[in-house]
Design an enzyme around this catalytic site. Structure first.
Site, PDB file in Angstrom:
ATOM      1  CB  SER A  61      20.631  73.720  31.102  1.00 63.10           C
ATOM      2  OG  SER A  61      21.652  74.499  30.517  1.00 63.10           O
ATOM      3  CE  LYS A  64      20.408  78.306  31.058  1.00 58.85           C
ATOM      4  NZ  LYS A  64      21.226  77.112  30.832  1.00 58.85           N
ATOM      5  CB  SER A 121      18.780  76.067  27.642  1.00 59.53           C
ATOM      6  OG  SER A 121      19.357  75.794  28.891  1.00 59.53           O
ATOM      7  CE  LYS A 222      16.421  74.916  30.579  1.00 54.26           C
ATOM      8  NZ  LYS A 222      17.147  74.127  29.578  1.00 54.26           N
TER       9      LYS A 222
END
Length: 293
Positions: A61, A64, A121, A222
């Site tokens: 992720s 992202k 997320s 993140k």
């Protein structure tokens, strides 16, 4: 994956869905891969520590970060606005967790979508944003790869907007560079990554980045996890006028990931400048953390 040195709303669907079904540790196949780690000074990009930072691997992720980079670009260009609706196609709504669980045809605003992606997320939201900006996720993924090249991320490419199992590739080194680019090009919008919780449908869910609120100065960025990638975190923290960025990909658990990143940041802030460090960065994290003891 063979690693080459170069170049995851009716109602909320429960804690397992929101956390993407994260397990306590990665499968044995992923454990055999070395952890990639890098620490850089955001002021000038100087590398304070790097270990396996150039190994090409799955970003999970962390993908992202680029999804939101292109969203921020569209907002700056005026082709997208915070209050614009983001519609969920049947394809977007069918994404695996982590997700908010929107029905096909439902909408949320761009502003809400950014929070959902940055904080929990949400894969369904990431795809809906990709379709809103690029028309299709495939086209948006090509835009992501083009942006990576424009930013000098030579080892990074994308086939989806989520980081769910696919063919996305990156390195810890490239993620550190992407982090710096986010701070440089979108300093105001970067604040989305510091959001500690997100409310939707009467429920509040905490950011997957456990360093927010627990590590002094941490304000992003993140987290990520897939069985193939392991546990990942791109973190940034600021103390005074100094900002450091730490990236770890491939750890065996959330706890080990968070501990490693926190140690890197702490040691980095204890190092006044690159000039006062050794001429060459140490070869291992253990050697670096033990420096001067």
């Amino acid at each position: 994956m063979t690693m080459v040195t170069r170049r995851t709303l009716h109602v909320w669907c429960g804690a397992l869905m929101l956390c993407g079904g994260i397990a306590a540790a990665v499968p044995a196949a992923a454990v055999t891969r070395p952890v990639s780690a890098i620490l850089v000074d955001a002021r000038d990009g100087s590398v304070l520590f790097a270990e396996n930072a150039g190994i090409v691997r799955r970003p999970a992720s962390l993908t992202k970060m680029m999804t939101l980079f292109l969203t921020f670009d569209a907002l700056d260009a005026g082709t997208l606005h915070p209050g614009d609706p983001v519609r969920f196609s049947r394809y977007a709504a069918a994404m695996q967790p982590s997700k908010v669980g929107m029905r096909p045809g439902a909408t949320m605003t761009v502003e809400q979508a950014i929070r959902a992606v940055a904080v929990i997320s949400a894969n369904d939201v990431a795809v809906a944003l990709a379709e809103r900006i690029g028309g299709t996720e495939d086209r948006f993924a090509r835009m992501m790869t083009q942006k990576a090249r424009a930013l000098g991320l030579q080892d990074t490419s994308f086939t989806n907007a989520t980081g769910l199992p696919g063919a996305n590739l990156t390195t810890a080194q490239d993620i550190a560079r992407l982090s710096m680019a986010l701070l440089r090009d979108h300093p105001m919008r970067y604040a989305a990554f510091a959001t500690r919780s997100f409310s939707w449908a009467g429920r509040r869910v905490q950011n997957h980045n456990h360093l927010l609120g627990s590590y002094p100065g941490a304000d992003g960025i993140k987290t990520g996890y897939t069985a193939e990638a392991g546990f990942a975190l791109a973190a940034s923290a600021k103390r005074g006028n100094r900002r450091l960025i730490a990236v770890v990909i491939g750890e065996r658990s959330v706890a080990l990931r968070d501990r490693r990143v926190a140690k890197m940041l702490t040691e980095g802030f204890a190092t006044p400048s690159r000039a006062s460090a050794r001429a060459e960065p140490p070869e291992t994290l253990e050697e670096w953390l033990g420096r001067g003891k």
